[in-house]
Motif scaffolding. Structure first.
Motif, PDB file in Angstrom:
ATOM      1  N   LYS A 259      49.913   3.073  14.317  1.00  0.00           N
ATOM      2  CA  LYS A 259      48.562   2.995  15.221  1.00  0.00           C
ATOM      3  C   LYS A 259      47.726   4.082  14.486  1.00  0.00           C
ATOM      4  O   LYS A 259      48.323   5.022  14.057  1.00  0.00           O
ATOM      5  CB  LYS A 259      49.148   3.217  16.742  1.00  0.00           C
ATOM      6  N   ALA A 260      46.434   3.950  14.743  1.00  0.00           N
ATOM      7  CA  ALA A 260      45.442   4.780  14.239  1.00  0.00           C
ATOM      8  C   ALA A 260      44.263   5.014  15.316  1.00  0.00           C
ATOM      9  O   ALA A 260      44.095   4.403  16.087  1.00  0.00           O
ATOM     10  CB  ALA A 260      44.750   4.257  12.954  1.00  0.00           C
ATOM     11  N   TYR A 300      49.705   9.041  15.643  1.00  0.00           N
ATOM     12  CA  TYR A 300      48.659   8.131  15.306  1.00  0.00           C
ATOM     13  C   TYR A 300      48.250   8.593  14.080  1.00  0.00           C
ATOM     14  O   TYR A 300      48.145   9.832  13.429  1.00  0.00           O
ATOM     15  CB  TYR A 300      47.384   8.436  16.530  1.00  0.00           C
ATOM     16  N   ILE A 383      47.967  -0.962   9.479  1.00  0.00           N
ATOM     17  CA  ILE A 383      47.603  -0.537  10.831  1.00  0.00           C
ATOM     18  C   ILE A 383      47.497  -1.779  11.637  1.00  0.00           C
ATOM     19  O   ILE A 383      46.901  -2.819  11.371  1.00  0.00           O
ATOM     20  CB  ILE A 383      46.447   0.068  10.759  1.00  0.00           C
ATOM     21  N   SER A 388      44.918   0.141  18.112  1.00  0.00           N
ATOM     22  CA  SER A 388      44.282   1.440  17.732  1.00  0.00           C
ATOM     23  C   SER A 388      42.975   1.549  18.387  1.00  0.00           C
ATOM     24  O   SER A 388      42.556   0.728  19.239  1.00  0.00           O
ATOM     25  CB  SER A 388      44.093   1.122  16.080  1.00  0.00           C
ATOM     26  N   TRP A 389      42.414   2.712  18.080  1.00  0.00           N
ATOM     27  CA  TRP A 389      41.209   3.230  18.826  1.00  0.00           C
ATOM     28  C   TRP A 389      40.222   3.538  17.743  1.00  0.00           C
ATOM     29  O   TRP A 389      40.268   4.101  16.611  1.00  0.00           O
ATOM     30  CB  TRP A 389      41.471   4.413  19.757  1.00  0.00           C
ATOM     31  N   CYS A 406      39.733  -3.153  17.875  1.00  0.00           N
ATOM     32  CA  CYS A 406      40.283  -2.052  18.369  1.00  0.00           C
ATOM     33  C   CYS A 406      39.640  -1.639  19.734  1.00  0.00           C
ATOM     34  O   CYS A 406      38.726  -2.117  20.193  1.00  0.00           O
ATOM     35  CB  CYS A 406      39.675  -0.614  17.549  1.00  0.00           C
TER      36      CYS A 406
END
Length: 438
Positions: A259-260, A300, A383, A388-389, A406
């Protein structure tokens, strides 16, 4: 592949916890550091491990025996054949390699005996083979770069400079030697030509073996955000134990989906001052260091994605941009925070600027609002984009995040996002608070 573990360290700074055992035998969650390493090597199907012991080396030998439980003295059945080289007198971090120069005929793994790690060895070895050098060192960002050896490498991984703790430095990228290496047999010949390994002698691995490879373009760096931490101090020791209990160590292996949080730079992490052209122009916004540090500790990946059209316009070179990012990483490092990677787009579709770089004046797939930088990072680090965001202060950041699949966070009150917040710190409060609730 064979592996060599340098397990002769005494660990002066951590000896306050227990001075009756060598550093690699310090227990984490009831198990010695060295046992974690050997179990990881077994999972990676390593053929044989050579343990270089010194201070209280008999403690290691009595615990592990020959690694199969079949030795006369018994020992732990790790499932990998173990051999030992015991230093009667300290030979530094590489002197014991003298005893291996005639037997190592293939690439081998060399590991510091005081680190906990979990990495994707297949990825690491493929990189070494692609580089084609005599040595590849695994590098990573950490939370104390100011007292670590810093590696500077080009975009192809070729090491250009190695800054040791005593070397003068101002701004520097957070790319630290992690203590895991893949070495080719030709390294021994290179060292012998310089007068080493003629006889048993004290040798420093970093300064006398690896650093001289830079001039001959034979040293490469493999950058990884995977978990690697040393137990150099009691504080780091306790941190690693907490991470083991939380399962954080194995989760960072790049064979697992990551996750990033993707971060825009200007206006999100640092004060917006138009186009930044000098390192001194970059000033972190209040709370940025603490917010990034919390993301680091959460597991993250933290990846910066930034448009830099000033390069295409001829107002900034890529080397000058590196210096600006070095300042950003230095400032974050002073607060115990780091970014796992930085992606930038140097393109700009419009022409007519004095000194512009014609080859970069093109439409591209990496300039936000296009998602190219996020997709490139996702491919590089495995990823999971849907979990993720993308956090930024402009509409193009939100469009890039949505195009990549995302969640989006609009910083500075930006609307049209999955979450709107006043600052990066507020977004991190929301994100990590939500995860704690889950």
């Amino acid at each position: 592949m064979k592996a060599v573990i340098m397990a002769g360290g005494r660990g002066k700074r951590i000896a306050s916890l227990d001075s009756s055992i060598p550093k690699p035998m310090f227990r984490l969650c009831g198990k010695p550091i060295l046992e974690y390493q050997l179990q990881w090597l077994k999972k990676q199907e390593i053929d044989e491990v050579i343990l270089v012991t010194g201070y209280l080396g008999h403690v290691i030998r009595e615990y592990f025996g020959d690694g199969t439980g079949a030795a006369p003295e018994g020992g732990r059945n790790i499932g990998i054949p173990l051999k030992y080289i015991n230093e009667e007198s300290p030979l530094g971090t590489a002197g014991a390699l003298y005893y291996l120069k005639d037997t190592m005929k293939e690439d081998f793994l060399l590991i510091n005996g005081d680190i906990i790690f979990d990495i994707d060895l297949e990825r690491f070895y493929k990189a070494h083979q692609t580089f084609g050098g005599l040595a590849t060192i695994l590098t990573h960002p950490n939370d104390h770069p100011f007292d670590s050896g810093i590696i500077e490498a080009d975009e192809k991984g070729l090491v250009r400079k190695w800054l040791h703790k005593e070397d003068k430095r101002k701004w520097y990228g957070n790319r630290v030697n992690a203590g895991i290496h893949i070495l080719s047999p030709g390294l021994f010949l290179h060292a012998e030509r310089r007068g080493l390994f003629k006889q048993p002698q004290r040798v420093d691995l970093d300064r006398e073996i690896l650093r001289p490879l830079i001039e001959d373009r034979q040293l490469y760096a493999y950058m990884s955000p995977e978990y690697v931490k040393d137990m150099g101090t009691p504080e780091r020791y306790r941190m690693v134990e907490r991470d083991l209990l939380k399962g954080k160590v194995e989760k960072r292996n790049l064979s697992r989906r990551q996750k990033a949080v993707f971060l825009d730079r200007d206006g999100t992490m640092n004060e917006y001052r138009g186009y930044i052209r000098t390192p001194e122009d970059l000033v972190l916004l209040p709370g940025t260091g603490k917010a990034v540090k919390r993301l680091n500790e959460s597991g993250y990946l933290v990846i910066v994605v930034t448009n830099q059209p000033v390069i295409a316009r001829g107002e900034l070179t890529e080397e000058q941009l590196r210096e600006i990012h070095d300042r950003m990483e230095t400032l974050l490092g002073e607060q115990g925070a780091y970014v796992d990677d930085i992606f930038y787009c140097p393109h700009h579709p419009d022409g007519g600027f004095p000194g512009e770089v014609a080859s970069l004046k093109i439409p591209c797939s990496c300039r936000k609002p296009e998602p190219g930088m996020l997709l490139k990072a996702a491919d590089k680090y495995n990823i999971d984009l849907k979990n993720s965001w993308m956090a930024g202060d402009s509409e193009r950041d939100m469009r890039a995040g949505k195009a990549a699949g995302c969640h989006t966070a609009g910083v500075g009150g930006l609307q049209n996002a999955d979450f709107t917040c006043g600052s990066l710190a507020e977004f991190v409060d929301f994100l990590l608070g939500r995860e704690e609730g889950d």
